[in-house]
Design a protein around this motif. Structure first.
Motif, mmCIF file in Angstrom:
data_model
loop_
_atom_site.group_PDB
_atom_site.id
_atom_site.type_symbol
_atom_site.label_atom_id
_atom_site.label_comp_id
_atom_site.label_asym_id
_atom_site.label_seq_id
_atom_site.Cartn_x
_atom_site.Cartn_y
_atom_site.Cartn_z
ATOM 1 N N GLU A 107 -7.005 10.744 -5.593
ATOM 2 C CA GLU A 107 -8.155 10.824 -4.692
ATOM 3 C C GLU A 107 -8.224 9.646 -3.730
ATOM 4 N N GLU A 108 -7.853 8.464 -4.215
ATOM 5 C CA GLU A 108 -7.960 7.254 -3.392
ATOM 6 C C GLU A 108 -7.075 7.322 -2.140
ATOM 7 N N MET A 109 -6.034 8.104 -2.181
ATOM 8 C CA MET A 109 -5.130 8.218 -1.030
ATOM 9 C C MET A 109 -5.795 8.923 0.157
ATOM 10 N N LEU A 110 -6.881 9.597 -0.092
ATOM 11 C CA LEU A 110 -7.547 10.373 0.947
ATOM 12 C C LEU A 110 -8.609 9.564 1.692
ATOM 13 N N GLN A 111 -8.942 8.391 1.205
ATOM 14 C CA GLN A 111 -10.045 7.610 1.772
ATOM 15 C C GLN A 111 -9.848 7.293 3.253
ATOM 16 N N ALA A 112 -8.693 6.793 3.643
ATOM 17 C CA ALA A 112 -8.450 6.440 5.047
ATOM 18 C C ALA A 112 -8.509 7.681 5.939
#
Length: 158
Positions: free
Chosen positions: A139-144
């Motif tokens: 999920e963290e890869m989608l933040q940007a």
């Protein structure tokens, strides 16, 4: 990396007539949906892949992006991504989802696209990406991507 499903003869033929290309897109999407419903993944990949490539051609031939061509691209790209997911090819699934999303952002960045109402399209695309990244535990890869999408949406609304 652009995926190719059409042979060069079909590609050239479809470039000649937008009306024929749109008709073929409808036919191939219907055949792809039927194959998908029957869990015939290979046939579904063939038809949905051709639809996706054709929708990309239609978009690239638009001097001013139209919502109908953007919607075609999104629908066929998301359907193709789902089919790749069912075939357990998460790399190609992600590739399709990101291709759709990046194209939406490209349109939002363009002067022609700033006037288009793409909020729902971007929202749906982010939901599809979120579902995919959550399933992969990333999920963290989608933040940007989410932040850039929101920035561009705000800019296009003002």
């Amino acid at each position: 990396m652009a995926m190719q499903f059409l042979c060069s003869a079909h590609r050239q033929q479809l470039k000649r007539s937008k009306i024929v290309a749109e008709h073929r897109w409808d036919e191939w999407m219907e055949a792809g949906r039927e194959a998908f419903a029957q869990k015939d993944w290979q046939a579904a990949l063939k038809y949905l892949g051709c639809s996706f490539e054709l929708s990309e051609m239609l978009l690239n031939n638009d001097h001013y992006p139209s919502l109908s061509n953007i919607d075609r691209y999104m629908v066929s790209g998301h359907f193709l991504a789902e089919c790749f997911g069912r075939c357990r090819d998460s790399c190609l699934q992600r590739h399709c989802l990101l291709a759709v999303h990046h194209h939406l952002l490209k349109v939002l960045r363009s002067p022609q696209g700033r006037g288009l109402s793409l909020h729902r399209n971007v929202e749906i695309s982010l939901q599809m990406l979120s579902r995919h990244y959550e399933a992969a535990g990333e999920e963290e890869m989608l933040q940007a991507c989410y932040q850039e999408s929101m920035r561009l949406l705000k800019r296009s609304c003002h």
